[in-house]
Scaffold this motif. Structure first.
Motif, PDB file in Angstrom:
ATOM      1  N   LEU A   1       3.750   4.434   8.564  1.00 29.98           N
ATOM      2  CA  LEU A   1       3.153   5.524   7.800  1.00 29.98           C
ATOM      3  C   LEU A   1       4.144   6.662   7.546  1.00 29.98           C
ATOM      4  O   LEU A   1       4.020   7.395   6.570  1.00 29.98           O
ATOM      5  N   ARG A   2       5.121   6.807   8.439  1.00 31.76           N
ATOM      6  CA  ARG A   2       6.119   7.859   8.246  1.00 31.76           C
ATOM      7  C   ARG A   2       6.986   7.606   7.013  1.00 31.76           C
ATOM      8  O   ARG A   2       7.644   8.527   6.513  1.00 31.76           O
ATOM      9  N   VAL A   3       6.973   6.382   6.539  1.00 37.75           N
ATOM     10  CA  VAL A   3       7.782   6.043   5.372  1.00 37.75           C
ATOM     11  C   VAL A   3       7.395   6.898   4.167  1.00 37.75           C
ATOM     12  O   VAL A   3       8.257   7.345   3.405  1.00 37.75           O
ATOM     13  N   VAL A   4       6.095   7.143   3.992  1.00 38.36           N
ATOM     14  CA  VAL A   4       5.656   7.904   2.815  1.00 38.36           C
ATOM     15  C   VAL A   4       6.016   9.379   2.925  1.00 38.36           C
ATOM     16  O   VAL A   4       5.835  10.127   1.960  1.00 38.36           O
ATOM     17  N   ARG A   5       6.533   9.827   4.059  1.00 39.54           N
ATOM     18  CA  ARG A   5       6.961  11.217   4.213  1.00 39.54           C
ATOM     19  C   ARG A   5       8.413  11.402   3.770  1.00 39.54           C
ATOM     20  O   ARG A   5       8.884  12.532   3.647  1.00 39.54           O
ATOM     21  N   LEU A   6       9.124  10.301   3.527  1.00 41.72           N
ATOM     22  CA  LEU A   6      10.511  10.406   3.087  1.00 41.72           C
ATOM     23  C   LEU A   6      10.571  10.851   1.628  1.00 41.72           C
ATOM     24  O   LEU A   6       9.672  10.536   0.843  1.00 41.72           O
ATOM     25  N   PRO A   7      11.625  11.582   1.240  1.00 42.44           N
ATOM     26  CA  PRO A   7      11.795  11.886  -0.193  1.00 42.44           C
ATOM     27  C   PRO A   7      11.859  10.600  -1.001  1.00 42.44           C
ATOM     28  O   PRO A   7      12.380   9.584  -0.542  1.00 42.44           O
ATOM     29  N   ILE A   8      11.327  10.652  -2.207  1.00 46.60           N
ATOM     30  CA  ILE A   8      11.236   9.439  -3.017  1.00 46.60           C
ATOM     31  C   ILE A   8      12.609   8.830  -3.267  1.00 46.60           C
ATOM     32  O   ILE A   8      12.781   7.610  -3.210  1.00 46.60           O
TER      33      ILE A   8
ATOM     34  N   MET B   1       0.800  -1.215   0.000  1.00 43.92           N
ATOM     35  CA  MET B   1       0.000   0.000   0.000  1.00 43.92           C
ATOM     36  C   MET B   1       0.838   1.273   0.000  1.00 43.92           C
ATOM     37  O   MET B   1       0.479   2.258  -0.638  1.00 43.92           O
ATOM     38  N   LEU B   2       1.948   1.261   0.715  1.00 44.44           N
ATOM     39  CA  LEU B   2       2.719   2.492   0.870  1.00 44.44           C
ATOM     40  C   LEU B   2       3.648   2.768  -0.296  1.00 44.44           C
ATOM     41  O   LEU B   2       3.864   3.921  -0.664  1.00 44.44           O
ATOM     42  N   ILE B   3       4.235   1.704  -0.895  1.00 44.18           N
ATOM     43  CA  ILE B   3       5.187   1.927  -1.984  1.00 44.18           C
ATOM     44  C   ILE B   3       4.854   1.126  -3.230  1.00 44.18           C
ATOM     45  O   ILE B   3       5.597   1.166  -4.212  1.00 44.18           O
ATOM     46  N   GLY B   4       3.744   0.386  -3.217  1.00 43.61           N
ATOM     47  CA  GLY B   4       3.313  -0.309  -4.416  1.00 43.61           C
ATOM     48  C   GLY B   4       4.080  -1.575  -4.729  1.00 43.61           C
ATOM     49  O   GLY B   4       3.985  -2.102  -5.839  1.00 43.61           O
ATOM     50  N   ILE B   5       4.858  -2.089  -3.785  1.00 45.02           N
ATOM     51  CA  ILE B   5       5.629  -3.313  -3.992  1.00 45.02           C
ATOM     52  C   ILE B   5       5.131  -4.342  -2.987  1.00 45.02           C
ATOM     53  O   ILE B   5       5.381  -4.216  -1.784  1.00 45.02           O
ATOM     54  N   PRO B   6       4.400  -5.365  -3.420  1.00 46.10           N
ATOM     55  CA  PRO B   6       3.871  -6.355  -2.471  1.00 46.10           C
ATOM     56  C   PRO B   6       4.990  -7.114  -1.785  1.00 46.10           C
ATOM     57  O   PRO B   6       5.905  -7.621  -2.429  1.00 46.10           O
TER      58      PRO B   6
ATOM     59  N   GLY C   1      -4.986  -0.425  -2.987  1.00 43.61           N
ATOM     60  CA  GLY C   1      -4.351   0.059  -1.764  1.00 43.61           C
ATOM     61  C   GLY C   1      -3.418   1.220  -2.030  1.00 43.61           C
ATOM     62  O   GLY C   1      -3.437   2.241  -1.319  1.00 43.61           O
ATOM     63  N   LEU C   2      -2.592   1.102  -3.059  1.00 48.26           N
ATOM     64  CA  LEU C   2      -1.658   2.181  -3.387  1.00 48.26           C
ATOM     65  C   LEU C   2      -2.369   3.451  -3.838  1.00 48.26           C
ATOM     66  O   LEU C   2      -2.043   4.540  -3.348  1.00 48.26           O
ATOM     67  N   PRO C   3      -3.346   3.383  -4.764  1.00 47.43           N
ATOM     68  CA  PRO C   3      -4.063   4.619  -5.134  1.00 47.43           C
ATOM     69  C   PRO C   3      -4.745   5.302  -3.953  1.00 47.43           C
ATOM     70  O   PRO C   3      -4.738   6.536  -3.856  1.00 47.43           O
ATOM     71  N   LEU C   4      -5.342   4.505  -3.045  1.00 48.40           N
ATOM     72  CA  LEU C   4      -6.007   5.105  -1.890  1.00 48.40           C
ATOM     73  C   LEU C   4      -4.991   5.768  -0.968  1.00 48.40           C
ATOM     74  O   LEU C   4      -5.242   6.863  -0.447  1.00 48.40           O
ATOM     75  N   ALA C   5      -3.837   5.130  -0.778  1.00 49.12           N
ATOM     76  CA  ALA C   5      -2.793   5.719   0.067  1.00 49.12           C
ATOM     77  C   ALA C   5      -2.281   7.020  -0.532  1.00 49.12           C
ATOM     78  O   ALA C   5      -1.995   7.981   0.189  1.00 49.12           O
ATOM     79  N   ARG C   6      -2.184   7.076  -1.855  1.00 49.21           N
ATOM     80  CA  ARG C   6      -1.646   8.273  -2.497  1.00 49.21           C
ATOM     81  C   ARG C   6      -2.672   9.399  -2.578  1.00 49.21           C
ATOM     82  O   ARG C   6      -2.327  10.520  -2.941  1.00 49.21           O
ATOM     83  N   LYS C   7      -3.911   9.102  -2.249  1.00 45.90           N
ATOM     84  CA  LYS C   7      -4.906  10.158  -2.113  1.00 45.90           C
ATOM     85  C   LYS C   7      -4.799  10.843  -0.750  1.00 45.90           C
ATOM     86  O   LYS C   7      -5.556  11.762  -0.455  1.00 45.90           O
ATOM     87  N   GLY C   8      -3.871  10.368   0.067  1.00 49.40           N
ATOM     88  CA  GLY C   8      -3.734  10.914   1.413  1.00 49.40           C
ATOM     89  C   GLY C   8      -4.505  10.155   2.453  1.00 49.40           C
ATOM     90  O   GLY C   8      -4.611  10.590   3.600  1.00 49.40           O
TER      91      GLY C   8
END
Length: 552
Positions: free
Chosen positions: A385-392, A77-82, A94-101
């Motif tokens: 969840l803090r993972v998605v706050r890191l720079p890509i 869900m967070l990075i799109g890699i199962p 899961g990934l699209p919903l996570a990227r909607k915030g």
């Protein structure tokens, strides 16, 4: 009931319960790292259980299995890699919903779906254990081959507007799976004289490559984008996990939960299948039965609930086959079989009767491990969840390092790392040119199963009509045709009356298959389907006659 209560007390012994809790937490950590599967963790744990009792050792490994399966949804869900093959379909929504915030909602739905699906499957095992184990032995190699074809057509039909490309991707996956020595006769294919690929390609490096590279390269098309975060500039409030909201949503969508759990349980009973199939099938059925089918692929709630409920329920079905017949339903069950043998316990048809305390202890541990999984996810989810706050670019470098490490640990060889890189490039190109990844991956996973069972079937009889006279094979062929028909009709304007007539021959084929199966339930089901089909056909004809009469 007395045996069940006794097994519960034994599992709740402080040492046994603590070991199981550690197993769940370790499985969550391993499952959340792309490339590290629950099977790898269990294999590592196995030698450590030699000095434990059979109940303690199995409790630990069941905890690792459940934690690993549920941990896979985090990276999906967070990075799109199962993190595991059973989480492939979770990435679709899961990934699209996570990227909607709405990361908190996505993960909350995934966690509680996994928990409820697993608990329901555990309860079903306790009730249905004496009966369900017989089904897997009925299928035979003809049925297994037809089942793989059915699974591949389902995956291809999920590729919206790209049915042909989905089938091409699935065929490409089957081609990759055929590289190297053929398992039954040892014949080498498609190696072009290169001895390095005689053993073929391991599935794990391929999965890491096509998912990791294609997703991460898509996230970093240029240097400016690479400095952004996956969460964008969303406020922190969107990061909160809404557990009560998730439970209310699951209660409102209880049909999806129950249906997906049933699919997972049934697929788990079939040996050598596993969550890689059940999560796709459950997702497909959720989409077909949803009033919001157009929302799938962009963050649909049912698109998260279905695969996560199914993949955990599949573990329950695999455990049932292991204990009832001594046949491991998947890789995790195979390691559990080794653990039982180490402790001088041989599973088989008489296992539940001979070892009731241990058998029901496994059921209890299976249910409790899911409850522990929720607790540990609640405690550690804010960190995830803090993972998605890191720079890509920071996350990409970290993920690729762990992916390479995971690929290397498969056989302790750099060859697997190069395989990961090569298929990563292929995955990126497939994404760029509009070819779906999921059918390709499923083709790689199921290619070996299809080939082995096709050879076995033709070794027994060279008559290809056996695929149409064996009930399970005929059933899966009918379901394959129905899946293709529904996919084609979804893309073309077909009147309801025409659809009734088009599906009638296929439904008759399915009824014929069910009617040939032993027992009473399946022939009755065939009669019900037949009656409904004929009634729908009669209605279609009657409406047509009425319309003609009105015209005249």
């Amino acid at each position: 009931m007395e045996i069940l209560f006794s097994a519960f007390l034994e599992i709740m012994q402080p040492v046994t319960f603590a070991l199981m809790a550690l197993g769940v937490f370790g499985g969550l950590v391993v499952g959340a790292i792309p490339g590290f599967s629950a099977t790898m963790a269990i294999v590592i744990i196995l030698p450590l259980t030699f000095t434990l009792s059979a109940m303690q050792g199995l409790a630990v490994m069941i905890g690792v299995a459940i934690g690993g399966m549920s941990g896979g949804l985090v990276s999906a869900m967070l990075i799109g890699i199962p993190g595991t093959p059973g989480s492939v379909a979770t990435t679709f929504d899961g990934l699209p919903l996570a990227r909607k915030g709405e990361q908190g909602k996505a993960l909350g739905l995934g966690i509680w779906s996994s928990c409820i699906g697993g608990v329901l499957s555990g309860l079903a095992l306790i009730v249905l254990a004496p009966y369900l184990g017989r089904i897997g032995l009925e299928i035979g190699p003809w049925g297994y081959f037809a089942m793989v074809v059915f699974a591949l057509t389902i995956t291809a039909s999920l590729s919206e507007g790209m049915l042909l490309k989905g089938l091409i991707a699935a065929a490409a996956g089957l081609l990759v799976a055929s590289v190297g020595e053929e398992e039954m006769n040892g014949v080498t294919r498609l190696t072009f004289g290169n001895n390095s690929i005689d053993a073929g390609f391991d599935f794990l490096p391929i999965m890491i490559g096509v998912f990791a590279f294609s997703q991460l390269l898509s996230d970093m098309p240029d240097a400016v984008t690479a400095r952004h975060t996956l969460a964008g500039n969303l406020p922190k409030e969107t990061q909160r996990i809404q557990h009560l909201w998730a439970l209310r949503e699951l209660l409102a969508r209880w049909v999806t939960v129950v249906r997906s759990t049933a699919i997972g349980l049934i697929v788990g009973v079939i040996p050598a299948t596993g969550a890689s199939i059940s999560n796709i099938v459950a997702y497909d059925q959720a989409k077909r039965n949803s009033k919001e089918a157009d929302q799938f692929g962009s963050g649909a709630y049912d698109g998260i609930i279905a695969p996560e409920a199914a993949n955990n329920a599949t573990q329950g079905g695999a455990l049932l086959m292991l204990m009832a017949l001594g046949i491991p339903g998947d890789a995790v069950a195979a390691v559990l079989l080794a653990a039982l043998v180490i402790h001088n316990v041989i599973p088989g048809p008489s296992f539940i009767t001979d070892e009731p305390s241990l058998a029901y202890g496994i059921f209890v541990a299976f249910i409790l491990a899911h409850l522990l999984m929720v607790v540990f996810q609640m405690l550690s989810l804010k960190l995830f969840l803090r993972v998605v706050r890191l720079p890509i670019y920071v996350m990409a470098a970290s993920v690729l390092f762990y992916c390479a490490l995971g690929a290397y640990t498969v056989n302790n060889s750099m060859y697997d790392v190069w395989v990961m890189i090569a298929f990563g490039g292929l995955g990126f190109l497939m994404t760029r040119f509009g070819y779906p990844i999921a059918p390709f991956v499923l083709g790689v996973v199921l290619g070996g199963i299809a080939e082995v069972n096709l050879i076995r079937a033709l070794s027994v009889s060279s008559d290809y009509m056996q695929f149409f006279t064996r009930p399970w094979s005929l059933l899966f062929i009918g379901l394959t045709l129905m899946s293709m028909l529904l996919a084609i009709i979804a893309r073309h304007r077909v009147s309801p009356r025409a659809f009734v007539f088009l599906q009638l021959p296929i439904l008759l084929m399915i009824c014929a298959a069910l009617a040939q199966m032993p027992g009473v339930v399946r022939p009755i089901l065939a009669a019900v389907i037949l009656a409904l089909s004929l009634w729908k056909t009669y209605q279609a004809l009657f409406e047509k006659d009425q319309a003609t009469a009105k015209i005249h």
